[in-house]
Structures are given as structure tokens and as C-alpha cells.
Design a protein around this motif. Structure first.
Motif, PDB file in Angstrom:
ATOM      1  N   LEU A 147       0.809  -1.218   0.000  1.00  0.00           N
ATOM      2  CA  LEU A 147       0.000   0.000   0.000  1.00  0.00           C
ATOM      3  C   LEU A 147       0.847   1.275   0.000  1.00  0.00           C
ATOM      4  O   LEU A 147       0.315   2.365  -0.166  1.00  0.00           O
ATOM      5  N   VAL A 148       2.152   1.127   0.191  1.00  0.00           N
ATOM      6  CA  VAL A 148       3.037   2.300   0.183  1.00  0.00           C
ATOM      7  C   VAL A 148       3.238   2.732  -1.266  1.00  0.00           C
ATOM      8  O   VAL A 148       3.795   1.997  -2.076  1.00  0.00           O
ATOM      9  N   LYS A 149       2.791   3.929  -1.582  1.00  0.00           N
ATOM     10  CA  LYS A 149       2.924   4.442  -2.945  1.00  0.00           C
ATOM     11  C   LYS A 149       4.264   5.132  -3.139  1.00  0.00           C
ATOM     12  O   LYS A 149       4.919   5.515  -2.168  1.00  0.00           O
ATOM     13  N   ASP A 150       4.643   5.286  -4.378  1.00  0.00           N
ATOM     14  CA  ASP A 150       5.926   5.928  -4.697  1.00  0.00           C
ATOM     15  C   ASP A 150       5.963   7.341  -4.111  1.00  0.00           C
ATOM     16  O   ASP A 150       5.041   8.142  -4.301  1.00  0.00           O
ATOM     17  N   GLY A 151       7.025   7.628  -3.386  1.00  0.00           N
ATOM     18  CA  GLY A 151       7.196   8.955  -2.812  1.00  0.00           C
ATOM     19  C   GLY A 151       6.501   9.159  -1.481  1.00  0.00           C
ATOM     20  O   GLY A 151       6.674  10.203  -0.849  1.00  0.00           O
ATOM     21  N   ALA A 152       5.718   8.171  -1.021  1.00  0.00           N
ATOM     22  CA  ALA A 152       4.999   8.314   0.244  1.00  0.00           C
ATOM     23  C   ALA A 152       5.872   7.861   1.403  1.00  0.00           C
ATOM     24  O   ALA A 152       6.787   7.043   1.240  1.00  0.00           O
ATOM     25  N   THR A 153       5.597   8.383   2.577  1.00  0.00           N
ATOM     26  CA  THR A 153       6.363   8.021   3.772  1.00  0.00           C
ATOM     27  C   THR A 153       5.831   6.765   4.443  1.00  0.00           C
ATOM     28  O   THR A 153       6.454   6.257   5.377  1.00  0.00           O
ATOM     29  N   GLY A 154       4.687   6.280   4.007  1.00  0.00           N
ATOM     30  CA  GLY A 154       4.099   5.092   4.597  1.00  0.00           C
ATOM     31  C   GLY A 154       2.822   4.726   3.865  1.00  0.00           C
ATOM     32  O   GLY A 154       2.412   5.385   2.902  1.00  0.00           O
ATOM     33  N   PRO A 155       2.152   3.675   4.302  1.00  0.00           N
ATOM     34  CA  PRO A 155       0.948   3.220   3.600  1.00  0.00           C
ATOM     35  C   PRO A 155      -0.287   4.082   3.835  1.00  0.00           C
ATOM     36  O   PRO A 155      -1.239   4.017   3.058  1.00  0.00           O
ATOM     37  N   PHE A 156      -0.279   4.878   4.888  1.00  0.00           N
ATOM     38  CA  PHE A 156      -1.475   5.645   5.244  1.00  0.00           C
ATOM     39  C   PHE A 156      -1.459   6.988   4.520  1.00  0.00           C
ATOM     40  O   PHE A 156      -0.516   7.776   4.671  1.00  0.00           O
TER      41      PHE A 156
END
Length: 494
Positions: free
Chosen positions: A276-285
Motif C-alpha cells: 500500500l506504500v505508494k511511490d514517494g509516500a512516507t508510509g501506507p497511510f
């Protein structure tokens, strides 16, 4: 204006009305009332027709959900299984279970919640990650006091001043989990989400542990407890959750639609959380979302993962669910539902779109009808007020009674029958979980629910427009209070 000039103005109005002809002039000063009454009646008819059409569509939608539910209940497709909670309590977990609890100014409830969770879940594989902010020392102190040195509790300090957003706090917990996994050489089996005020169920953790083996996401029911001192505002949540988590969620699962997360009593398989972690995100939420729990449930489905709604009762008949009190003040309730409407209906449209199967699109449409429902309910109450005023004016002889068109009359009849059916079902589902008295009170509480829906719909639209202008998404949390059993734990600890 003097009295003499006012009398002269009245005389001029009389002469002008007389010049209009006998159809109006013979009635003298009644003509303006008749013209106004005709205009009001026309407005009332247009508003009624608009609302009745959409209410009729909504009734058909609800009837379709009811038909799927009751057919499967009759054929055995939606029976609630029973489990032995005593044998479940003795079971060890198949792997480490990480429980995430974000907390901002929760010192009044987090201590008893932690104490209850540690006592109810004695498994060694349990790890509770509590996210606290550096500028919230009271919550940090409450967590430390409740844990009493229990190594299963991990306090994670968010580096920024709070509140940021709930998703940001959860991502900080996710990062702490990854750090622990890398340092200790083990990997969690699942990640469970809970709130600081939740009264967890002793059977919930082993049930989710078992279900996650065959699912990527598991959601347990939520029970909103009806406090005795708030029979209208807080208790209307009991009615809504009783029906939604007994019928609608079961229908979603039967149709193969996505299971939305409720943010409490839900578990993610550890590999899915990484996906669930998208590119560039710090986490799944998703930190830009106000309803990150709901959104993640849909994202699991979009990635091809399997979501499961797990509704189970013990052999004694108790529903295995997360129990909690909800806001008991009007302002707090409106704030909470504003966040839900903003995040699910308005942000969800932007962030998630309308993809998926026909069943998924149907459920998505139902999820996002909150703003339209608020408009329709407001129109319904306005037309009721107009109808009462017109009826009173007709009884006083000020206006002539007006007849409703056959089409509108038929639509109103359909709407009335549908409303009666909805009230009956609301009472049945509420009564099954909370008893006959609460079931009967659920009928008048619909008015409370409608008023809160109208108020929160307006505020959600205003908040959404502010975010379009660049306003940041912050944790607009509501205040909570602990269940009496949890409060008793706090008193004994003191």
C-alpha cells in the motif's frame, strides 16, 4: 411614513386591484394573499417533486440492499458463526501482532484502554505501538503509567508538534515497526488499528490472526454503546452502526465489493501493508486523506487483495466487536460526521475515482451520497414547514386549499411506505443488539440523525472548498470518554 400617507397607499392599492377585473378585484385585499399562496404552493410542489423523485430512487436502492440481505439470510448465505471464546483466549498467535494506536490529547482515555487491552490480550506475540506527540506530555505520561513496564507496549514520539494528521501519526508508527523488525530480525504477521478510546474484545485478536492467513484485510464490527445520559445524540450512532455493520457490510462482502476500513478493529496482513506504500509516500497511510482507514480498505481491493468482513458471535451470543462511546454533544457529533462526509464523499471522489466492478460502483455511490442526502433532507423539512403553513392558512380561510398532482401524490405514497419500512428495519436491527427499549427509541432518533446529517453536510462542503484553496489537512479529532468498565480500571490503578 405617516398614518395618513399609509392610508392613501392602501387606497391606491385597492383601486389598482379593482382595475384588474372582477376575478381579483372582487376579493379586494385577499388578492395579494392568493397570489403569494399560489407562488408558495408552486414552490412547495417543485421542491416536493425534486425531493420525492430522489427519495424514491433512494428507497429502491435501500430495497435492493434489503433484498440481497434477506434472501441470503433465508438461504443460509449470511449466517453468523459461533465461536468458543474461552478456547480462543488460550490460543497463541501465529506471529507478531502489531497494534497501532494514534493518540493526540487522549490522556483521559488512553490509560484505561491500554490496561484493558494488555489484560484481555495476554499473548506474548502482542506489540502495542502508541503514537504520541512531543508537545502532549499528559498523554505520554498516561501511556507510561498504564503500561507499567510491560515490554509489549512501545511508545513512539512523533517528531513534529501535534496535531498533524492521523495518517501522519500512523505512518510514524509504521516506520517504528519497520525499524524494530530490522533491528530484531523478525517480521510482524499483521497490523491492527485501534483508537485510544476503544474497548477491545478478548476474542478479537486471535480471530483476526486466524482470518489474516486467508485475507489481506479484515474488519470486525463496531458497536457504538448507548450511554444512559445521552439518549439522542450519542445513541443515534448505535442505530446507524447496528444496521450498517449487520446488513450493509455483509451485503458488500457477498457482492464482492471492497470492504471499507472503520479505523478500529481492523487488521492488515503485513505484506499488504507494504504494497500500500505508494511511490514517494512516507508510509501506507494517505496523509492527505481525512478518512485514511476507509480509503485503505478500498485500496486493498483495487490492488487485487482480499478484504473480509468478520462478523462472529460467541457461544453465549455476544457479538465479537469493538465497543466505544461516541460524541454526546451536538457540536462534537457534527464535527465528526463532517470529517466522515468530507473524507469519504468529497475527497474520495477526487482521490479514488469510480473504478471497479458494477457492485463496487454501486457501493461507492452509496458511500458518497452524504452531501446529496443532506440537501434532500433539508428540502424535505422545508417543504414540511411550508405544507403546515399552507394548511393553517387554508383553515383560517386566507387561501383556498390546493390539490396535489396525481404523479406527486404517487411519489409521496411510495416515499411514505419506504420511510415506514426503513424505520421498522432501523428499530429491528437496533433492538437486536441493544434491547427493545433502544429499538423503539431508534425511530424518533432518526430525526436527530437527519439534523446532524444536514449540519455536517454543509460544513463538509465548506471544508472541502477550503482544501481546494490550499488549506492543510489536519487532525480535526473529537473528544472521547472511556467506557465505565475502562474508567473503573483507571480508578483502581489510581
Amino acid at each position: 411614513m405617516s398614518l395618513r400617507s399609509f392610508s392613501q397607499s392602501i387606497a391606491r392599492c385597492k383601486s389598482r386591484l379593482a382595475a384588474l377585473g372582477p376575478s381579483r378585484g372582487e376579493k379586494g385585499l385577499q388578492a395579494p394573499h392568493i397570489i403569494a399562496a399560489e407562488a408558495i404552493f408552486a414552490l412547495q410542489n417543485e421542491l416536493l417533486l425534486f425531493a420525492a423523485v430522489f427519495f424514491a430512487i433512494g428507497m429502491l436502492d435501500e430495497f435492493a440492499v434489503d433484498a440481497v440481505y434477506f434472501w441470503n439470510r433465508l438461504t443460509g448465505g449470511m449466517r453468523t458463526p459461533r465461536v468458543d471464546e474461552h478456547s480462543l483466549a488460550r490460543q497463541q498467535l501465529s506471529g507478531m501482532a502489531a497494534v497501532f494506536i494514534p493518540a493526540w490529547k487522549e490522556d483521559a482515555v488512553i490509560g484505561p484502554t491500554l490496561a484493558h487491552a494488555l489484560a484481555s490480550w495476554p499473548q506474548d506475540e502482542l506489540r502495542i505501538y502508541v503514537g504520541c506527540y512531543r508537545n502532549d506530555p499528559h498523554t505520554i505520561a498516561s501511556v507510561m503509567a498504564a503500561s507499567r513496564g510491560d515490554e509489549r507496549v512501545r511508545v513512539v514520539i512523533v517528531g513534529e508538534d501535534g496535531p498533524t494528521s492521523k495518517a501522519h501519526c500512523l505512518n510514524r508508527l509504521y516506520d517504528a515497526l519497520r525499524t524494530d523488525e530490522a533491528r530484531c530480525g523478525y517480521r510482524a504477521h499483521m497490523v491492527v488499528l485501534h483508537d485510544a478510546e476503544d474497548m477491545i474484545d478478548a476474542a478479537a485478536l486471535p480471530l483476526m490472526d486466524f482470518a489474516v492467513w486467508n485475507s489481506d484485510f479484515v474488519q470486525l464490527p463496531v458497536m457504538a454503546l448507548p450511554p444512559s445520559d445521552s439518549r439522542w445524540i450519542a445513541s443515534h450512532y448505535s442505530d446507524e452502526f447496528a444496521e450498517a455493520h449487520a446488513k450493509v457490510m455483509a451485503v458488500r462482502q457477498h457482492l464482492g465489493a471492497a470492504i471499507p476500513g472503520a479505523g478500529v478493529g481492523c487488521a492488515f496482513a503485513r505484506p499488504m501493508l507494504d504494497r500500500l506504500v505508494k511511490d514517494g509516500a512516507t508510509g501506507p497511510f494517505p496523509e492527505g486523506s481525512l478518512t485514511e482507514d476507509y480509503e485503505l480498505g478500498l485500496e486493498v481491493h483495487a490492488l487485487g487483495g482480499k478484504g473480509r468482513y468478520l462478523r462472529v458471535r460467541t457461544n453465549e451470543g455476544r457479538l465479537v466487536a469493538t465497543r466505544a462511546y461516541f460524541p454526546d454533544e451536538l457540536e462534537q457529533s457534527v464535527r465528526q460526521k463532517t470529517r466522515w462526509t468530507h473524507g469519504i464523499a468529497l475527497q474520495g471522489w477526487d482521490r479514488l475515482g469510480w473504478g471497479g466492478s458494477l457492485a463496487q460502483r454501486w457501493m461507492t455511490l452509496r458511500d458518497r451520497r452524504g452531501p446529496l442526502a443532506a440537501i434532500l433532507l433539508l428540502i424535505a423539512y422545508v417543504t414540511m414547514a411550508l405544507a403546515m403553513a399552507m394548511h393553517l392558512a387554508a383553515d383560517m380561510g386566507l387561501v383556498s386549499p390546493q390539490k396535489t398532482s396525481p404523479v406527486l401524490g404517487a411519489l409521496l405514497l411510495v416515499t411514505f411506505v419506504g420511510l415506514a419500512w426503513r424505520l421498522f428495519l432501523r428499530a429491528v436491527f437496533t433492538g437486536r443488539e441493544y434491547g427493545l427499549k433502544q429499538g423503539l427509541l431508534a425511530i424518533p432518533r432518526v430525526v436527530v440523525s437527519n439534523i446532524i446529517t444536514i449540519m455536517s453536510g454543509r460544513r463538509a462542503l465548506a471544508a472541502y472548498l477550503r482544501t481546494l484553496r490550499g488549506a492543510p489537512v489536519v487532525w480535526d479529532k473529537t473528544s472521547h470518554r472511556a467506557h465505565p468498565a475502562l474508567a473503573a480500571l483507571k480508578e483502581r490503578a489510581a
